[in-house]
Design a protein around this motif. Structure first.
Motif, PDB file in Angstrom:
ATOM      1  N   ASN A  56       0.848  -1.184   0.000  1.00 31.21           N
ATOM      2  CA  ASN A  56       0.000   0.000   0.000  1.00 31.21           C
ATOM      3  C   ASN A  56       0.891   1.245   0.000  1.00 31.21           C
ATOM      4  O   ASN A  56       1.699   1.423   0.909  1.00 31.21           O
ATOM      5  CB  ASN A  56      -0.897  -0.032   1.237  1.00 31.21           C
ATOM      6  CG  ASN A  56      -1.945   1.045   1.256  1.00 31.21           C
ATOM      7  OD1 ASN A  56      -1.752   2.116   0.709  1.00 31.21           O
ATOM      8  ND2 ASN A  56      -3.053   0.773   1.915  1.00 31.21           N
ATOM      9  N   PRO A  57       0.753   2.133  -0.991  1.00 35.32           N
ATOM     10  CA  PRO A  57       1.589   3.334  -1.031  1.00 35.32           C
ATOM     11  C   PRO A  57       1.356   4.278   0.154  1.00 35.32           C
ATOM     12  O   PRO A  57       2.192   5.129   0.445  1.00 35.32           O
ATOM     13  CB  PRO A  57       1.221   4.009  -2.353  1.00 35.32           C
ATOM     14  CG  PRO A  57      -0.091   3.446  -2.736  1.00 35.32           C
ATOM     15  CD  PRO A  57      -0.167   2.075  -2.129  1.00 35.32           C
ATOM     16  N   LEU A  58       0.231   4.133   0.852  1.00 41.95           N
ATOM     17  CA  LEU A  58      -0.054   4.974   2.018  1.00 41.95           C
ATOM     18  C   LEU A  58       0.731   4.532   3.252  1.00 41.95           C
ATOM     19  O   LEU A  58       0.791   5.251   4.241  1.00 41.95           O
ATOM     20  CB  LEU A  58      -1.552   4.975   2.313  1.00 41.95           C
ATOM     21  CG  LEU A  58      -2.414   5.661   1.255  1.00 41.95           C
ATOM     22  CD1 LEU A  58      -3.880   5.334   1.460  1.00 41.95           C
ATOM     23  CD2 LEU A  58      -2.188   7.152   1.274  1.00 41.95           C
ATOM     24  N   MET A  59       1.347   3.351   3.180  1.00 35.59           N
ATOM     25  CA  MET A  59       2.088   2.826   4.323  1.00 35.59           C
ATOM     26  C   MET A  59       3.206   3.774   4.753  1.00 35.59           C
ATOM     27  O   MET A  59       3.471   3.935   5.938  1.00 35.59           O
ATOM     28  CB  MET A  59       2.651   1.446   3.993  1.00 35.59           C
ATOM     29  CG  MET A  59       3.191   0.705   5.190  1.00 35.59           C
ATOM     30  SD  MET A  59       3.669  -0.981   4.802  1.00 35.59           S
ATOM     31  CE  MET A  59       2.070  -1.781   4.871  1.00 35.59           C
ATOM     32  N   LYS A  60       3.836   4.449   3.790  1.00 31.27           N
ATOM     33  CA  LYS A  60       4.937   5.360   4.118  1.00 31.27           C
ATOM     34  C   LYS A  60       4.470   6.603   4.868  1.00 31.27           C
ATOM     35  O   LYS A  60       5.280   7.329   5.435  1.00 31.27           O
ATOM     36  CB  LYS A  60       5.702   5.746   2.860  1.00 31.27           C
ATOM     37  CG  LYS A  60       4.895   6.522   1.851  1.00 31.27           C
ATOM     38  CD  LYS A  60       5.664   6.758   0.586  1.00 31.27           C
ATOM     39  CE  LYS A  60       4.752   7.420  -0.441  1.00 31.27           C
ATOM     40  NZ  LYS A  60       5.330   7.425  -1.753  1.00 31.27           N
ATOM     41  N   LEU A  61       3.156   6.852   4.904  1.00 32.21           N
ATOM     42  CA  LEU A  61       2.603   8.002   5.634  1.00 32.21           C
ATOM     43  C   LEU A  61       2.100   7.625   7.025  1.00 32.21           C
ATOM     44  O   LEU A  61       1.467   8.446   7.696  1.00 32.21           O
ATOM     45  CB  LEU A  61       1.467   8.636   4.827  1.00 32.21           C
ATOM     46  CG  LEU A  61       1.842   9.256   3.487  1.00 32.21           C
ATOM     47  CD1 LEU A  61       0.594   9.749   2.761  1.00 32.21           C
ATOM     48  CD2 LEU A  61       2.837  10.381   3.663  1.00 32.21           C
ATOM     49  N   ALA A  62       2.375   6.405   7.466  1.00 34.33           N
ATOM     50  CA  ALA A  62       1.902   5.946   8.783  1.00 34.33           C
ATOM     51  C   ALA A  62       2.351   6.923   9.871  1.00 34.33           C
ATOM     52  O   ALA A  62       3.480   7.403   9.874  1.00 34.33           O
ATOM     53  CB  ALA A  62       2.425   4.554   9.077  1.00 34.33           C
ATOM     54  N   GLY A  63       1.419   7.235  10.769  1.00 31.96           N
ATOM     55  CA  GLY A  63       1.679   8.170  11.855  1.00 31.96           C
ATOM     56  C   GLY A  63       1.312   9.602  11.518  1.00 31.96           C
ATOM     57  O   GLY A  63       1.281  10.460  12.386  1.00 31.96           O
ATOM     58  N   LYS A  64       1.018   9.876  10.263  1.00 30.93           N
ATOM     59  CA  LYS A  64       0.682  11.231   9.833  1.00 30.93           C
ATOM     60  C   LYS A  64      -0.831  11.388   9.697  1.00 30.93           C
ATOM     61  O   LYS A  64      -1.557  10.422   9.530  1.00 30.93           O
ATOM     62  CB  LYS A  64       1.353  11.547   8.514  1.00 30.93           C
ATOM     63  CG  LYS A  64       2.856  11.440   8.628  1.00 30.93           C
ATOM     64  CD  LYS A  64       3.544  12.161   7.556  1.00 30.93           C
ATOM     65  CE  LYS A  64       5.040  12.015   7.844  1.00 30.93           C
ATOM     66  NZ  LYS A  64       5.833  12.863   7.058  1.00 30.93           N
ATOM     67  N   THR A  65      -1.268  12.626   9.743  1.00 28.30           N
ATOM     68  CA  THR A  65      -2.676  12.958   9.540  1.00 28.30           C
ATOM     69  C   THR A  65      -2.880  13.297   8.072  1.00 28.30           C
ATOM     70  O   THR A  65      -2.085  14.030   7.487  1.00 28.30           O
ATOM     71  CB  THR A  65      -3.077  14.150  10.426  1.00 28.30           C
ATOM     72  OG1 THR A  65      -2.884  13.781  11.791  1.00 28.30           O
ATOM     73  CG2 THR A  65      -4.531  14.529  10.211  1.00 28.30           C
ATOM     74  N   ILE A  66      -3.939  12.729   7.495  1.00 31.30           N
ATOM     75  CA  ILE A  66      -4.267  13.021   6.100  1.00 31.30           C
ATOM     76  C   ILE A  66      -5.745  13.373   5.984  1.00 31.30           C
ATOM     77  O   ILE A  66      -6.543  13.036   6.860  1.00 31.30           O
ATOM     78  CB  ILE A  66      -3.950  11.845   5.147  1.00 31.30           C
ATOM     79  CG1 ILE A  66      -4.893  10.664   5.402  1.00 31.30           C
ATOM     80  CG2 ILE A  66      -2.492  11.443   5.213  1.00 31.30           C
ATOM     81  CD1 ILE A  66      -4.896   9.636   4.269  1.00 31.30           C
ATOM     82  N   THR A  67      -6.082  14.031   4.899  1.00 31.29           N
ATOM     83  CA  THR A  67      -7.466  14.222   4.487  1.00 31.29           C
ATOM     84  C   THR A  67      -7.604  13.488   3.169  1.00 31.29           C
ATOM     85  O   THR A  67      -6.839  13.746   2.240  1.00 31.29           O
ATOM     86  CB  THR A  67      -7.811  15.707   4.323  1.00 31.29           C
ATOM     87  OG1 THR A  67      -7.649  16.347   5.595  1.00 31.29           O
ATOM     88  CG2 THR A  67      -9.236  15.897   3.836  1.00 31.29           C
ATOM     89  N   ALA A  68      -8.533  12.536   3.135  1.00 28.21           N
ATOM     90  CA  ALA A  68      -8.700  11.704   1.944  1.00 28.21           C
ATOM     91  C   ALA A  68     -10.118  11.837   1.414  1.00 28.21           C
ATOM     92  O   ALA A  68     -11.069  11.996   2.177  1.00 28.21           O
ATOM     93  CB  ALA A  68      -8.400  10.249   2.273  1.00 28.21           C
ATOM     94  N   GLU A  69     -10.233  11.748   0.095  1.00 31.67           N
ATOM     95  CA  GLU A  69     -11.537  11.762  -0.549  1.00 31.67           C
ATOM     96  C   GLU A  69     -11.719  10.429  -1.261  1.00 31.67           C
ATOM     97  O   GLU A  69     -10.819   9.950  -1.941  1.00 31.67           O
ATOM     98  CB  GLU A  69     -11.632  12.904  -1.549  1.00 31.67           C
ATOM     99  CG  GLU A  69     -13.033  13.086  -2.064  1.00 31.67           C
ATOM    100  CD  GLU A  69     -13.191  14.385  -2.836  1.00 31.67           C
ATOM    101  OE1 GLU A  69     -13.948  14.361  -3.810  1.00 31.67           O
ATOM    102  OE2 GLU A  69     -12.569  15.389  -2.465  1.00 31.67           O
ATOM    103  N   GLY A  70     -12.881   9.836  -1.066  1.00 26.87           N
ATOM    104  CA  GLY A  70     -13.161   8.540  -1.683  1.00 26.87           C
ATOM    105  C   GLY A  70     -14.498   8.015  -1.212  1.00 26.87           C
ATOM    106  O   GLY A  70     -15.421   8.795  -0.970  1.00 26.87           O
ATOM    107  N   TYR A  71     -14.591   6.718  -1.035  1.00 23.50           N
ATOM    108  CA  TYR A  71     -15.846   6.112  -0.616  1.00 23.50           C
ATOM    109  C   TYR A  71     -15.560   4.858   0.200  1.00 23.50           C
ATOM    110  O   TYR A  71     -14.476   4.280   0.154  1.00 23.50           O
ATOM    111  CB  TYR A  71     -16.738   5.809  -1.814  1.00 23.50           C
ATOM    112  CG  TYR A  71     -16.048   5.056  -2.914  1.00 23.50           C
ATOM    113  CD1 TYR A  71     -16.096   3.668  -2.960  1.00 23.50           C
ATOM    114  CD2 TYR A  71     -15.340   5.727  -3.898  1.00 23.50           C
ATOM    115  CE1 TYR A  71     -15.445   2.977  -3.961  1.00 23.50           C
ATOM    116  CE2 TYR A  71     -14.690   5.040  -4.897  1.00 23.50           C
ATOM    117  CZ  TYR A  71     -14.740   3.663  -4.923  1.00 23.50           C
ATOM    118  OH  TYR A  71     -14.089   2.982  -5.908  1.00 23.50           O
ATOM    119  N   ILE A  72     -16.560   4.479   0.978  1.00 19.16           N
ATOM    120  CA  ILE A  72     -16.437   3.332   1.876  1.00 19.16           C
ATOM    121  C   ILE A  72     -17.196   2.153   1.292  1.00 19.16           C
ATOM    122  O   ILE A  72     -18.355   2.281   0.898  1.00 19.16           O
ATOM    123  CB  ILE A  72     -16.985   3.675   3.271  1.00 19.16           C
ATOM    124  CG1 ILE A  72     -16.184   4.823   3.882  1.00 19.16           C
ATOM    125  CG2 ILE A  72     -16.956   2.443   4.177  1.00 19.16           C
ATOM    126  CD1 ILE A  72     -16.796   5.406   5.133  1.00 19.16           C
TER     127      ILE A  72
END
Length: 95
Positions: A56-72
């Motif tokens: 998962n490319p988001l793994m490198k951002l672990a521990g950080k706060t993000i705002t994401a747009e998408g769907y569940i």
């Protein structure tokens, strides 16, 4: 879970912290997953269209706060886009 089944109007925006947790514990599918921890709940997160069995490319951002747009879909937040958020400075940090 095809991204083709969802339109822009189904899109939501969530802000939270990315954390690494074990997914599918004690199963053949057990692996380290990236979760978006929000006030609304915790969701396994991955980019829309990404292979769930690859890194998962988001793994490198672990521990950080993000705002994401998408769907569940079920317990997974499929992110169309995301932006690393700025940490809220504490007013008493300068003391």
């Amino acid at each position: 879970m095809s991204a083709d089944n969802y339109s822009e109007k189904d899109s939501i925006r969530l802000t939270g912290r990315l954390v690494l947790r074990t997914f599918g514990q004690r199963s053949k599918s057990e692996h380290l997953g990236v979760y978006l921890v929000t006030d609304q709940g915790d969701y396994l997160i991955r980019p829309t269209g990404a292979n769930p069995f690859m890194n998962n490319p988001l793994m490198k951002l672990a521990g950080k706060t993000i705002t994401a747009e998408g769907y569940i879909v079920d317990y997974v937040f499929l992110a169309r886009s995301w932006q690393e958020g700025e940490e809220d400075p504490r007013p008493d940090a300068a003391i």
